[in-house]
Design an enzyme around this catalytic site. Structure first.
Site, PDB file in Angstrom:
ATOM      1  N   CYS A  84      -4.369  -6.248   8.798  1.00  0.00           N
ATOM      2  CA  CYS A  84      -4.014  -6.131   7.389  1.00  0.00           C
ATOM      3  C   CYS A  84      -2.505  -6.207   7.182  1.00  0.00           C
ATOM      4  CB  CYS A  84      -4.526  -4.810   6.822  1.00  0.00           C
ATOM      5  SG  CYS A  84      -6.301  -4.601   6.972  1.00  0.00           S
ATOM      6  N   CYS A  96      -0.280   0.376  10.379  1.00  0.00           N
ATOM      7  CA  CYS A  96      -0.759  -0.693   9.516  1.00  0.00           C
ATOM      8  C   CYS A  96       0.408  -1.466   8.926  1.00  0.00           C
ATOM      9  CB  CYS A  96      -1.622  -0.107   8.393  1.00  0.00           C
ATOM     10  SG  CYS A  96      -2.177  -1.328   7.185  1.00  0.00           S
ATOM     11  N   CYS A 120       0.848  -1.195   0.000  1.00  0.00           N
ATOM     12  CA  CYS A 120       0.000   0.000   0.000  1.00  0.00           C
ATOM     13  C   CYS A 120       0.878   1.237   0.000  1.00  0.00           C
ATOM     14  CB  CYS A 120      -0.909  -0.003   1.233  1.00  0.00           C
ATOM     15  SG  CYS A 120      -2.080   1.377   1.291  1.00  0.00           S
TER      16      CYS A 120
END
Length: 354
Positions: A338, A121, A114
């Site tokens: 995640c 995260c 990402c």
């Protein structure tokens, strides 16, 4: 060697065009579509309604296997299953199945890594590699649909909030939703999908004008810009006043409720004052706040909020009339947050300290 097209990347119109080039009658696309999405077949040889020569040609010209499970682990309570998958180019992604009393929810990924870089995260800590194709997104759902089918069960919800920012892979994500929503195929209702974004304002605006029945969730995590920019660097590009304005416009156009996600981090964003700021920010909106104590990651020192702080935060929102749910933390023992399993696998393969 040129890679064969992945059959799950085709919508039915594209599949029909492909079969027309193979000089096949139009009704064959419907048979294949039903085999893929109703019968959940995985290999051309299983398509008993097709002639043998066509099955051989499909195997020769199309790829039916774009997702290979590498590792699957189950939480100690048996309610969460997380799988690490290898894509055709060797990249790794993950998806999670969470079972509740009346729901079977799969959380799927839209990117390898990402680019948004939220500090807490694990996917953001991986950095961005590439977008997933629509077929690679679809295959995550079908993998768990087949798993549940074997037990006489079925998926009830799909949340698109795994690895990656879905609105940075907008077209492929919505194509995947449309294919899975097709009543002639998988027939998964639009309102059973939720797309989660960290707040990509132009794409929220575009999504609003499409007036879809798909649910929208926004990862908020802070109600003032300084803190949110530290937690979510993209806030510097799309600050809160722009984001909230886009959300209000979305609600005005669609008349649909937005869910705001809030990861409670001990001593960072979990005070009654934080809750009061959030309530002021959301005042008058058709919305719901979904709070969950943080799933810790290796590279972020923050810890989940303690129960009493969670309760105080929720009570403050309740006083302001903001509907709030405390989401049960699932799969902490199997790194279900995640990107955690993919990051762990990358560390093992490279010998790096992720």
């Amino acid at each position: 060697m040129t890679q064969r097209p992945l059959i799950y990347d085709f919508d039915q119109q594209e599949l029909s065009a492909f079969l027309k080039e193979m000089e096949q009658p139009a009704y064959r696309s419907g048979q294949i579509w039903q085999g893929l999405y109703q019968q959940l077949l995985v290999d051309p040889g299983q398509f008993s309604t097709l002639p043998g020569q066509l099955r051989e040609n499909l195997a020769l010209h199309l790829d039916f296997n774009g997702l290979t499970p590498v590792r699957t682990i189950k939480s100690t309570d048996g309610e969460t299953i997380k799988s690490l998958f290898k894509l055709r180019d060797g990249a790794m992604i993950e998806a999670v199945l969470m079972t509740y009393k009346e729901r079977r929810t799969v959380c799927i990924s839209t990117q390898v890594g990402c680019a948004v870089g939220c500090v807490f995260c694990a996917t953001g800590q991986m950095k961005f590699t590439r977008h997933l194709t629509s077929g690679e997104i679809i295959l995550q759902v079908l993998y768990y649909a087949r798993m549940l089918q074997a037990y006489g069960d079925a998926l009830t919800n799909v949340v698109i909030m795994g690895m990656g920012e879905p609105f940075y892979n907008y077209d492929a994500t919505l194509k995947a939703v449309d294919i899975l929503n097709d009543p002639k195929g998988f027939n998964f209702g639009a309102r059973r999908f939720t797309i989660s974004t960290v707040g990509i304002v132009p794409m929220i605006e575009q999504f609003a004008h499409e007036n879809r029945q798909v649910n929208l969730a926004v990862s908020l995590h802070a109600a003032e810009d300084d803190l949110r920019s530290k937690l979510i660097p993209i806030n510097r590009k799309y600050p809160l006043f722009q984001l909230i304005q886009a959300c209000r416009e979305y609600i005005g156009l669609t008349h649909r409720r937005i869910t705001f996600e809030w990861a409670l981090i001990d001593g960072v964003n979990d005070s009654p004052q934080d809750a009061a700021r959030l309530a002021a920010l959301l005042r008058g909106m058709l919305c719901h706040v979904n709070v969950i104590p943080l799933n810790p990651t290796h590279k972020y020192p923050g810890q989940p909020s303690q129960r009493e702080r969670v309760d105080a935060f929720v009570a403050e929102l309740g006083k302001a009339g903001i509907p709030t749910t405390v989401r049960t933390r699932r799969g902490v023992d199997i790194h279900a947050g995640c990107g955690q399993l993919a990051t762990q696998e990358k560390s093992i393969n490279t010998g790096s300290d992720q």
